[in-house]
Design a protein around this motif. Structure first.
Motif, PDB file in Angstrom:
ATOM      1  N   PRO A 236       0.830  -1.215   0.000  1.00 21.72           N
ATOM      2  CA  PRO A 236       0.000   0.000   0.000  1.00 21.72           C
ATOM      3  C   PRO A 236       0.858   1.257   0.000  1.00 21.72           C
ATOM      4  O   PRO A 236       1.887   1.318   0.675  1.00 21.72           O
ATOM      5  N   LEU A 237       0.444   2.235  -0.752  1.00 23.13           N
ATOM      6  CA  LEU A 237       1.168   3.505  -0.832  1.00 23.13           C
ATOM      7  C   LEU A 237       0.694   4.445   0.266  1.00 23.13           C
ATOM      8  O   LEU A 237      -0.449   4.359   0.726  1.00 23.13           O
ATOM      9  N   PRO A 238       1.545   5.369   0.709  1.00 22.05           N
ATOM     10  CA  PRO A 238       1.113   6.361   1.697  1.00 22.05           C
ATOM     11  C   PRO A 238      -0.053   7.185   1.145  1.00 22.05           C
ATOM     12  O   PRO A 238      -0.096   7.505  -0.041  1.00 22.05           O
ATOM     13  N   GLN A 239      -0.981   7.520   2.005  1.00 24.06           N
ATOM     14  CA  GLN A 239      -2.171   8.241   1.561  1.00 24.06           C
ATOM     15  C   GLN A 239      -1.890   9.744   1.457  1.00 24.06           C
ATOM     16  O   GLN A 239      -1.241  10.328   2.320  1.00 24.06           O
ATOM     17  N   ALA A 336      -2.282  14.537 -13.609  1.00 25.87           N
ATOM     18  CA  ALA A 336      -1.848  14.831 -12.240  1.00 25.87           C
ATOM     19  C   ALA A 336      -3.015  14.747 -11.271  1.00 25.87           C
ATOM     20  O   ALA A 336      -2.885  14.218 -10.151  1.00 25.87           O
ATOM     21  N   THR A 337      -4.183  15.227 -11.676  1.00 26.87           N
ATOM     22  CA  THR A 337      -5.366  15.203 -10.808  1.00 26.87           C
ATOM     23  C   THR A 337      -5.803  13.781 -10.505  1.00 26.87           C
ATOM     24  O   THR A 337      -6.141  13.449  -9.360  1.00 26.87           O
ATOM     25  N   VAL A 338      -5.785  12.930 -11.521  1.00 24.50           N
ATOM     26  CA  VAL A 338      -6.185  11.533 -11.317  1.00 24.50           C
ATOM     27  C   VAL A 338      -5.238  10.838 -10.342  1.00 24.50           C
ATOM     28  O   VAL A 338      -5.666  10.060  -9.478  1.00 24.50           O
ATOM     29  N   ILE A 339      -3.930  11.106 -10.464  1.00 24.80           N
ATOM     30  CA  ILE A 339      -2.967  10.498  -9.539  1.00 24.80           C
ATOM     31  C   ILE A 339      -3.223  10.974  -8.114  1.00 24.80           C
ATOM     32  O   ILE A 339      -3.173  10.175  -7.158  1.00 24.80           O
ATOM     33  N   VAL A 340      -3.504  12.255  -7.937  1.00 26.92           N
ATOM     34  CA  VAL A 340      -3.814  12.777  -6.599  1.00 26.92           C
ATOM     35  C   VAL A 340      -5.053  12.098  -6.027  1.00 26.92           C
ATOM     36  O   VAL A 340      -5.074  11.693  -4.852  1.00 26.92           O
ATOM     37  N   LEU A 341      -6.090  11.945  -6.846  1.00 30.39           N
ATOM     38  CA  LEU A 341      -7.319  11.284  -6.379  1.00 30.39           C
ATOM     39  C   LEU A 341      -7.029   9.844  -5.975  1.00 30.39           C
ATOM     40  O   LEU A 341      -7.574   9.344  -4.975  1.00 30.39           O
ATOM     41  N   MET A 342      -6.169   9.172  -6.729  1.00 29.33           N
ATOM     42  CA  MET A 342      -5.815   7.795  -6.386  1.00 29.33           C
ATOM     43  C   MET A 342      -5.091   7.747  -5.040  1.00 29.33           C
ATOM     44  O   MET A 342      -5.384   6.896  -4.193  1.00 29.33           O
ATOM     45  N   LEU A 343      -4.153   8.666  -4.830  1.00 33.56           N
ATOM     46  CA  LEU A 343      -3.385   8.669  -3.581  1.00 33.56           C
ATOM     47  C   LEU A 343      -4.262   9.036  -2.382  1.00 33.56           C
ATOM     48  O   LEU A 343      -4.018   8.565  -1.269  1.00 33.56           O
ATOM     49  N   PHE A 345      -7.800   8.650  -2.169  1.00 31.40           N
ATOM     50  CA  PHE A 345      -8.956   7.796  -1.925  1.00 31.40           C
ATOM     51  C   PHE A 345      -8.663   6.297  -2.056  1.00 31.40           C
ATOM     52  O   PHE A 345      -9.298   5.492  -1.371  1.00 31.40           O
ATOM     53  N   VAL A 346      -7.720   5.891  -2.928  1.00 28.93           N
ATOM     54  CA  VAL A 346      -7.452   4.448  -3.086  1.00 28.93           C
ATOM     55  C   VAL A 346      -5.941   4.193  -3.118  1.00 28.93           C
ATOM     56  O   VAL A 346      -5.406   3.679  -4.101  1.00 28.93           O
ATOM     57  N   PRO A 347      -5.231   4.533  -2.045  1.00 26.66           N
ATOM     58  CA  PRO A 347      -3.773   4.334  -2.053  1.00 26.66           C
ATOM     59  C   PRO A 347      -3.355   2.871  -2.124  1.00 26.66           C
ATOM     60  O   PRO A 347      -2.206   2.562  -2.450  1.00 26.66           O
TER      61      PRO A 347
END
Length: 568
Positions: A236-239, A336-343, A345-347
């Motif tokens: 899991p990645l940091p949120q 960039a926005t999609v990556i931020v949303l992933m980090l 809400f779904v890290p």
């Protein structure tokens, strides 16, 4: 220059067309499928945690969208910079490896690259990209491709191997395989991902090969519980995003960081200018080299403030954006926005991604860096350029990435100096079926005037080649029949420095004593003014300067009555 000139993002917003919106959003979503796995993979290639590749991707895209002039270029972590970053950062990290220290140093490196690039753009130093010639670029990239490939083979096989330099890394890998450290499950999923990427890129280029490979590897990992079989997973990645952090380093580390930053700046600039030129030619845009430097600098600075590392233009990601219908930098902003949303809400989305699959992504990228056909063409077309390319390749492969870039630049400069040092030289004659005067080596039947030799020297006349010029004129003065005039076809001579002027003065005196006159035709006006300043007309007869070769020939024929004759 107005604000829009310094900040192209303002102009981009003001001139944006609503009909582009859907295409930019779709292209941004497609681009994200490449940004995420490559960002993570190239971060690990640089010796950093995978999450920092995503932080870097987000911030550099936003920074370039504001300050970058190109509508289409996509920036991000790059496979060609990864080994350079690792070569700078890892030796400075304390023994045992401290990821936080490595991230801090990489961020400082990114800040330094950004500041150097921005300052160079403001000073209009875009020409620095020319320091890497095409042959040295090919050799450097071939060496880099081999270095990356060897460094990723242990990860592909599921074990770690430490080594300093390409040879030691190769030995460490071979020892690991011989000792039975290969994990069959890791090798299987790694080869699966690599073959899938290569096959899709070759036969179905419109399908996002990296995304398919990543999704397929995650599916295999979940289906066969690869983690339980010793296969390392991303986890899991940091949120969320990291806080704003000002990079710092000690004075002891500053020297190596600065040297690395200069090398990375040069490679990034060269890559960006060449990529920008390629895509600008397709879209009818003009390349604004100095503003590109400012845009890349801003992207690096933005990334460095949020635990990022140096970035460059990506040809593959730019191509994906273009093929997906991108019309503006909004494509990168969407990514960039999609990556931020992933980090946020779904890290944990990529927690089951096997590390060997990331190794496969990097290996596929390294194969795209290599230019074997280009090397073969160099061999066929120009052997000296081929040797320069091979020397650059060996510099990277044997000395390391950072010394390799220094060697590549040095070879480019030496190659230019070699051409000035030993330029092409020709004796000229007249051919009946062509106007003008031509090289008698290419046209051996060219006619000549007895008592006159026309000589062309294809370089500026400077300290490095003054002796070569003098020795050639001395040889011509010994030819039979003995020349009364040696006429220099001086149009290619774009400069005469002090050393060369002194040589011309002594040479003219020497020739005059032998009954031969030195005559100059077609001198460019700036060079003629230098001749006057050097007071060479006190030695060389002012009447021995002619505006054209035809005028010099006509004057000689009027004086001597000589007529054209075929060579003996």
């Amino acid at each position: 220059m107005g604000a829009a000139g310094w900040v192209p993002g303002i102009e981009a917003v003001a001139t944006y067309r609503r009909r582009w919106l859907v295409k930019d959003v779709v292209a941004g979503l497609v681009l994200t499928t490449l940004l995420v796995p490559q960002g993570m993979a190239y971060a690990e290639l640089a010796g950093l945690p995978a999450i920092n590749g995503l932080y870097t991707t987000v911030l550099c895209l936003l920074g370039y969208a504001v300050f970058g002039p190109s509508r289409i270029l996509v920036l991000g972590p790059d496979s060609s910079l990864g080994p350079m970053i690792a070569a700078v950062v890892l030796p400075l990290v304390v023994s045992g490896g401290d990821p936080a220290a490595a991230v801090a140093l990489a961020s400082m490196l990114g800040l330094m690259v950004g500041l150097i690039m921005t300052a160079a753009g403001a000073a209009k130093l875009g020409f620095l990209a020319d320091l890497l010639s095409k042959p040295t670029q090919i050799g450097y990239m071939n060496g880099l491709a081999l270095t990356i490939l060897i460094s990723q083979l242990p990860k592909l096989c599921g074990f770690s191997a430490d080594g300093e330099g390409l040879i030691e890394e190769t030995r460490a890998f071979v020892r690991g395989v011989a000792a039975g450290e290969t994990n069959p499950a890791a090798l299987g999923v790694g080869l699966f991902a690599l073959l899938l990427i290569l096959v899709l890129q070759r036969w179905l280029p419109k399908i996002p090969a990296v995304l398919v490979a990543v999704v397929g590897s995650i599916a295999l990992s979940s289906l066969f519980d690869l983690g339980a079989h010793g296969v390392r997973l991303v986890g899991p990645l940091p949120q969320g995003l990291p806080p704003l952090t000002l990079p710092h380093a000690s004075w002891d580390q500053f020297g190596l960081l600065l040297a690395g930053a200069i090398g990375i700046t040069l490679v990034s600039l060269t890559d960006t200018i060449s990529t920008a030129s390629s895509f600008a030619a397709r879209t009818g845009q003009q390349v604004r080299g100095n503003q590109e430097m400012t845009g890349i600098g801003a992207a690096n600075i933005a990334a460095s403030l949020f635990q990022g590392f140096p970035v460059s233009t990506s040809g593959s990601r730019t191509a994906v954006a273009e093929q997906s219908g991108s019309r503006s930098q909004l494509t990168g902003v969407v990514g960039a926005t999609v990556i931020v949303l992933m980090l946020v809400f779904v890290p944990g989305l990529l927690r089951d991604l096997p590390q060997p699959a990331l190794g496969a992504v990097v290996i596929a990228a390294s194969l795209s860096l290599a230019d074997v056909p280009g090397t073969v063409l160099l061999w066929k077309r120009r052997r000296m350029e081929f040797l320069v390319s091979i020397a650059a390749f060996l510099g990277v492969a044997l000395l390391g990435v950072l010394p390799g870039i220094v060697a590549a630049v040095g070879l480019s400069v030496l190659n230019v100096f070699r051409r000035v040092w030993w330029p092409y030289q020709a004796v000229l004659g007249r051919t009946r079926d062509m106007q003008g005067y031509h090289d008698v080596t290419s046209y051996p039947d060219a006619e000549r005037l007895p008592g006159l030799v026309m000589f062309r020297f294809d370089a500026p006349l400077i300290f490095a080649n003054a002796r070569v010029f003098r020795d050639q004129i001395r040889e011509l003065a010994k030819s039979e029949p003995k020349p009364e005039w040696i006429v220099i076809a001086a149009e290619p001579i774009t400069d005469v420095d002090i050393t060369a002027a002194d040589m011309l003065e002594s040479l003219d005196n020497e020739l005059n004593a032998q009954g031969t006159s030195l005559v100059l035709a077609e001198l460019k006006d700036p060079v003629r003014r230098k001749i006057d300043r050097y007071q060479l007309t006190h030695t060389i007869d002012p009447e021995h300067f002619f505006p054209t070769l035809e005028d010099a020939v006509a004057a000689f024929r009027t004086r001597t009555g000589a007529d054209w004759s075929a060579p003996e």
